[in-house]
Design a protein around this motif. Sequence first.
Motif, PDB file in Angstrom:
ATOM      1  N   VAL A 118      11.713   3.685   2.397  1.00 17.08           N
ATOM      2  CA  VAL A 118      10.613   4.063   3.292  1.00 17.08           C
ATOM      3  C   VAL A 118      10.636   3.158   4.516  1.00 17.08           C
ATOM      4  O   VAL A 118      10.635   1.928   4.411  1.00 17.08           O
ATOM      5  CB  VAL A 118       9.256   3.930   2.572  1.00 17.08           C
ATOM      6  N   MET A 119      10.659   3.777   5.696  1.00 12.63           N
ATOM      7  CA  MET A 119      10.651   3.020   6.950  1.00 12.63           C
ATOM      8  C   MET A 119       9.297   3.076   7.637  1.00 12.63           C
ATOM      9  O   MET A 119       8.991   2.239   8.484  1.00 12.63           O
ATOM     10  CB  MET A 119      11.720   3.584   7.903  1.00 12.63           C
ATOM     11  N   ASN A 179      -1.188   9.437   4.896  1.00  9.65           N
ATOM     12  CA  ASN A 179      -1.039  10.089   3.596  1.00  9.65           C
ATOM     13  C   ASN A 179       0.107   9.509   2.781  1.00  9.65           C
ATOM     14  O   ASN A 179       0.576  10.129   1.830  1.00  9.65           O
ATOM     15  CB  ASN A 179      -0.817  11.593   3.793  1.00  9.65           C
ATOM     16  N   GLY A 180       0.595   8.334   3.169  1.00  9.90           N
ATOM     17  CA  GLY A 180       1.678   7.708   2.428  1.00  9.90           C
ATOM     18  C   GLY A 180       2.974   7.685   3.229  1.00  9.90           C
ATOM     19  O   GLY A 180       2.980   7.884   4.451  1.00  9.90           O
ATOM     20  N   PRO A 181       4.112   7.467   2.547  1.00 12.83           N
ATOM     21  CA  PRO A 181       5.406   7.395   3.236  1.00 12.83           C
ATOM     22  C   PRO A 181       5.722   8.692   3.985  1.00 12.83           C
ATOM     23  O   PRO A 181       5.575   9.781   3.433  1.00 12.83           O
ATOM     24  CB  PRO A 181       6.397   7.182   2.087  1.00 12.83           C
ATOM     25  N   SER A 204       4.174   1.082  -2.664  1.00 12.92           N
ATOM     26  CA  SER A 204       2.753   1.391  -2.518  1.00 12.92           C
ATOM     27  C   SER A 204       1.916   0.194  -2.061  1.00 12.92           C
ATOM     28  O   SER A 204       0.726   0.329  -1.834  1.00 12.92           O
ATOM     29  CB  SER A 204       2.195   1.913  -3.840  1.00 12.92           C
ATOM     30  N   GLY A 205       2.530  -0.973  -1.944  1.00 13.24           N
ATOM     31  CA  GLY A 205       1.761  -2.162  -1.570  1.00 13.24           C
ATOM     32  C   GLY A 205       1.805  -2.499  -0.099  1.00 13.24           C
ATOM     33  O   GLY A 205       1.582  -3.655   0.286  1.00 13.24           O
ATOM     34  N   ILE A 206       2.044  -1.513   0.737  1.00 15.93           N
ATOM     35  CA  ILE A 206       2.180  -1.798   2.167  1.00 15.93           C
ATOM     36  C   ILE A 206       0.875  -2.320   2.770  1.00 15.93           C
ATOM     37  O   ILE A 206       0.884  -3.128   3.711  1.00 15.93           O
ATOM     38  CB  ILE A 206       2.656  -0.538   2.932  1.00 15.93           C
TER      39      ILE A 206
END
Length: 331
Positions: free
Chosen positions: A49-50, A55-57, A129-131
């Motif tokens: 994932v960049m 809504n997420g990646p 998920s911890g971004i």
Amino acid sequence: MNTHARRPDDIRRARRAFLLVGLVAPIAIAAAAVVLILIWLPGLPDQVVMHWGANGPDGFGSPAMFVWIQVIVGLSIPLLMTLPVLATMRESWGITCRFLGAMSLGVSVLIAVASAGSVAIQRGDADGSGIGAVLGIGFAGMLVFGVIGWFLQPRVTTAQTSGRAAHLDLAPGERAAWFGTAAMGRTGVVFLVLAVLILIAITVWVLLMDQGAGWILAIVTALVILLIATTLVFRIRVSADGLRVHSIAGWPRWSIPASEITEARAVQVNPMAEFGGWGVRFAVDGRMGVVLRTGEGLQVTRHSGRTFVVTTDDAATAASVLNTAVKGVKP
């Protein structure tokens, strides 16, 4: 309170601390982040994932992209924030220089945490998920290290020189006007061109890697170039009505009625020391200005306490004409 620099030793001390805080430390931080990313790369999937959206990646790419992002962004930002100061501030210094050094350190920490953290949360079976926590740590680190960078630098400023608030002795019925031009100096043009070239290079690189994000950056780059083009030359008019300053493109423009002015003075202006660069700028002390080169400037103080500065030749005459206009409207 900042202490006024009276000796070259004070400025050399400030420059040395600025170099360590604003450039050497950020380069070391960027290098440490690159080493961590390289160590963690083997544990990443082929596509990572960049970019994360609401809504997420929503953006993916090669893990090696994180290395290039950290190298390019992690180095270019501190270089842009420090090299103009080091190149131009040899005989003067100001609070803005200290602020830029602290900001360079803080932003470098944010970039390093964001890059290395984005890799860390995708190692092994992690889903990235911890971004949110990564960005929280990054911004907290930016604040903490920015404050540390501020206090690691000495409180040194060079005293600002200004003329007295003179006015003209006009005969009854006489009126005076003054016209001038504010044009970007050679030093400002050089650094603006370099900044634009770096921005264009980054835009092209992002376009080649990710067309979606690249087009967004391309639009931003075009807007930045357009804004810079409108702030290269300004026309100045001082008359009984007050002060008017406008770009040769027609915008931006400012008009300060004589009835709102307390006084006008000719001052010596150093764009980098006082405003952190060239163009339409805001100083740390609250002043706003059209500062296009080092040298003479017209400083106007309003009844509200706000101060406007524009660099121009023959500023003393412009100040005298404006003070005469102010005197004429006072009850």
